[in-house]
Design a protein around this motif. Structure first.
Motif, PDB file in Angstrom:
ATOM      1  N   CYS A  28      80.147 -36.654  -0.087  1.00  0.00           N
ATOM      2  CA  CYS A  28      79.465 -35.522   0.525  1.00  0.00           C
ATOM      3  C   CYS A  28      79.731 -35.590   2.022  1.00  0.00           C
ATOM      4  O   CYS A  28      79.386 -36.577   2.677  1.00  0.00           O
ATOM      5  CB  CYS A  28      77.961 -35.594   0.242  1.00  0.00           C
ATOM      6  SG  CYS A  28      76.996 -34.314   1.080  1.00  0.00           S
ATOM      7  N   VAL A  47      79.342 -34.574   5.946  1.00  0.00           N
ATOM      8  CA  VAL A  47      78.479 -34.003   6.986  1.00  0.00           C
ATOM      9  C   VAL A  47      79.324 -33.917   8.241  1.00  0.00           C
ATOM     10  O   VAL A  47      79.840 -34.929   8.714  1.00  0.00           O
ATOM     11  CB  VAL A  47      77.227 -34.865   7.235  1.00  0.00           C
ATOM     12  CG1 VAL A  47      76.362 -34.233   8.330  1.00  0.00           C
ATOM     13  CG2 VAL A  47      76.428 -35.053   5.949  1.00  0.00           C
ATOM     14  N   VAL A  72      78.184 -30.150   4.628  1.00  0.00           N
ATOM     15  CA  VAL A  72      76.989 -29.859   5.423  1.00  0.00           C
ATOM     16  C   VAL A  72      77.397 -29.800   6.896  1.00  0.00           C
ATOM     17  O   VAL A  72      78.056 -30.709   7.393  1.00  0.00           O
ATOM     18  CB  VAL A  72      75.920 -30.954   5.225  1.00  0.00           C
ATOM     19  CG1 VAL A  72      74.676 -30.653   6.048  1.00  0.00           C
ATOM     20  CG2 VAL A  72      75.573 -31.111   3.750  1.00  0.00           C
ATOM     21  N   ALA A 106      70.023 -33.588   8.771  1.00  0.00           N
ATOM     22  CA  ALA A 106      71.012 -33.259   7.740  1.00  0.00           C
ATOM     23  C   ALA A 106      71.311 -34.476   6.866  1.00  0.00           C
ATOM     24  O   ALA A 106      71.411 -34.361   5.637  1.00  0.00           O
ATOM     25  CB  ALA A 106      72.291 -32.742   8.398  1.00  0.00           C
ATOM     26  N   ASP A 146      68.389 -35.090   4.567  1.00  0.00           N
ATOM     27  CA  ASP A 146      68.292 -34.095   3.493  1.00  0.00           C
ATOM     28  C   ASP A 146      69.186 -34.455   2.307  1.00  0.00           C
ATOM     29  O   ASP A 146      68.730 -34.456   1.152  1.00  0.00           O
ATOM     30  CB  ASP A 146      68.679 -32.708   4.011  1.00  0.00           C
ATOM     31  CG  ASP A 146      67.587 -32.085   4.871  1.00  0.00           C
ATOM     32  OD1 ASP A 146      66.455 -32.581   4.846  1.00  0.00           O
ATOM     33  OD2 ASP A 146      67.891 -31.100   5.579  1.00  0.00           O
ATOM     34  N   VAL A 147      70.457 -34.741   2.577  1.00  0.00           N
ATOM     35  CA  VAL A 147      71.376 -35.022   1.470  1.00  0.00           C
ATOM     36  C   VAL A 147      71.221 -36.457   0.952  1.00  0.00           C
ATOM     37  O   VAL A 147      71.535 -36.737  -0.209  1.00  0.00           O
ATOM     38  CB  VAL A 147      72.841 -34.751   1.865  1.00  0.00           C
ATOM     39  CG1 VAL A 147      73.085 -33.275   2.024  1.00  0.00           C
ATOM     40  CG2 VAL A 147      73.237 -35.492   3.126  1.00  0.00           C
ATOM     41  N   ARG A 178      73.088 -33.373  -2.978  1.00  0.00           N
ATOM     42  CA  ARG A 178      74.251 -34.195  -2.609  1.00  0.00           C
ATOM     43  C   ARG A 178      75.359 -34.078  -3.649  1.00  0.00           C
ATOM     44  O   ARG A 178      76.530 -33.886  -3.319  1.00  0.00           O
ATOM     45  CB  ARG A 178      73.826 -35.649  -2.442  1.00  0.00           C
ATOM     46  CG  ARG A 178      74.894 -36.555  -1.847  1.00  0.00           C
ATOM     47  CD  ARG A 178      74.356 -37.957  -1.602  1.00  0.00           C
ATOM     48  NE  ARG A 178      74.004 -38.665  -2.821  1.00  0.00           N
ATOM     49  CZ  ARG A 178      72.749 -38.909  -3.212  1.00  0.00           C
ATOM     50  NH1 ARG A 178      71.723 -38.508  -2.477  1.00  0.00           N
ATOM     51  NH2 ARG A 178      72.503 -39.565  -4.341  1.00  0.00           N
ATOM     52  N   TYR A 219      77.288 -30.744  -3.462  1.00  0.00           N
ATOM     53  CA  TYR A 219      78.323 -30.736  -2.428  1.00  0.00           C
ATOM     54  C   TYR A 219      79.529 -31.576  -2.853  1.00  0.00           C
ATOM     55  O   TYR A 219      80.680 -31.181  -2.629  1.00  0.00           O
ATOM     56  CB  TYR A 219      77.762 -31.275  -1.116  1.00  0.00           C
ATOM     57  CG  TYR A 219      76.953 -30.266  -0.334  1.00  0.00           C
ATOM     58  CD1 TYR A 219      77.532 -29.092   0.121  1.00  0.00           C
ATOM     59  CD2 TYR A 219      75.610 -30.490  -0.045  1.00  0.00           C
ATOM     60  CE1 TYR A 219      76.796 -28.157   0.845  1.00  0.00           C
ATOM     61  CE2 TYR A 219      74.865 -29.566   0.679  1.00  0.00           C
ATOM     62  CZ  TYR A 219      75.463 -28.407   1.121  1.00  0.00           C
ATOM     63  OH  TYR A 219      74.735 -27.481   1.837  1.00  0.00           O
TER      64      TYR A 219
END
Length: 224
Positions: free
Chosen positions: A153, A155, A171, A184, A187-188, A195, A198
């Motif tokens: 995932c 970011v 993200v 952020a 959150d994931v 997660r 994504y």
């Protein structure tokens, strides 16, 4: 301007050069990643963060690695800790980065891997849950693409051509906004469903858009 063909790896530079040079011979063909970065995630994964960046001070700043360290410090103050692995060829920014880790009391949480082999990097991409690279600029975003192909995932930030690469499969946070980055990540990190959503989109997107076969097909048509 006199070339029969100009090939650009991102749409941003294509549009800028097209306007500046008044081009009519411009085409888009992005970077691609090799097949060993397209295997998706490993069967067994660790709830951890990975980042890879050449450790000169200028490059670390460009890649947003200090922002990541400061965000981890904010999360620790909130009681959220996550194992974080930092890899990259050693440079003049490494002592500064290690000092930043100490300042944020993250020495038990952040592990420096140094320069890693291709195989080791792929293994980290495939076993970590998050790849965090809050870059201040990227000409393309190759590391993000590699991480996505390995099922991490991602970011990151909307800079350079990153959004062309990541699309809706990652993200985004505002560049340099450490508080937003911390939120952020949290959150994931704490939402398995989000997660994994994504991660699934990331693998599919990279296989569809950034495979060698795709580039060979485009090149063949352009050269013909």
């Amino acid at each position: 301007k006199n070339a029969n063909l100009n090939i650009f790896v991102n749409e941003i530079e294509r549009e800028l050069c097209k306007e500046y040079f008044n081009l009519v011979t411009d085409e888009y063909c992005p970077h691609v990643i090799n097949d060993d970065y397209l295997m998706g995630p490993a069967n067994k994964r660790e709830l951890s963060i990975f980042n890879v960046a050449w450790c000169t001070k200028a490059n670390l700043k460009r890649k947003g690695v200090p922002d990541l360290i400061r965000a981890l410090g904010i999360l620790k103050e909130r009681g959220v800790t996550v194992k974080t692995y930092l890899a990259g060829h050693e440079g003049d920014g490494l002592p500064w980065l290690k000092e930043l880790v100490l300042e944020n009391k993250l020495e038990e949480q952040v592990k420096f891997l140094g320069e890693v082999t291709r195989e080791e990097k792929i293994k980290m991409f495939r076993t970590c849950e998050l790849y965090v690279q809050p870059s201040h600029y990227e000409g393309f975003g190759l590391a993000q693409a590699e991480a996505m192909g390995c099922g991490a995932c991602v970011v990151t930030c909307r800079v350079g051509a990153v959004e062309e690469v990541v699309g809706d499969a990652g993200v985004y946070v505002e560049t340099g906004n450490v508080e937003a980055l911390a939120m952020a990540i949290e959150d994931v990190l704490l939402n398995d469903v989000l997660r994994k959503s994504y991660q699934g989109r990331a693998v599919e997107r990279v296989r569809r858009l950034f495979s060698k076969e795709k580039k060979f097909k485009i090149f063949k048509e352009l050269i013909k």
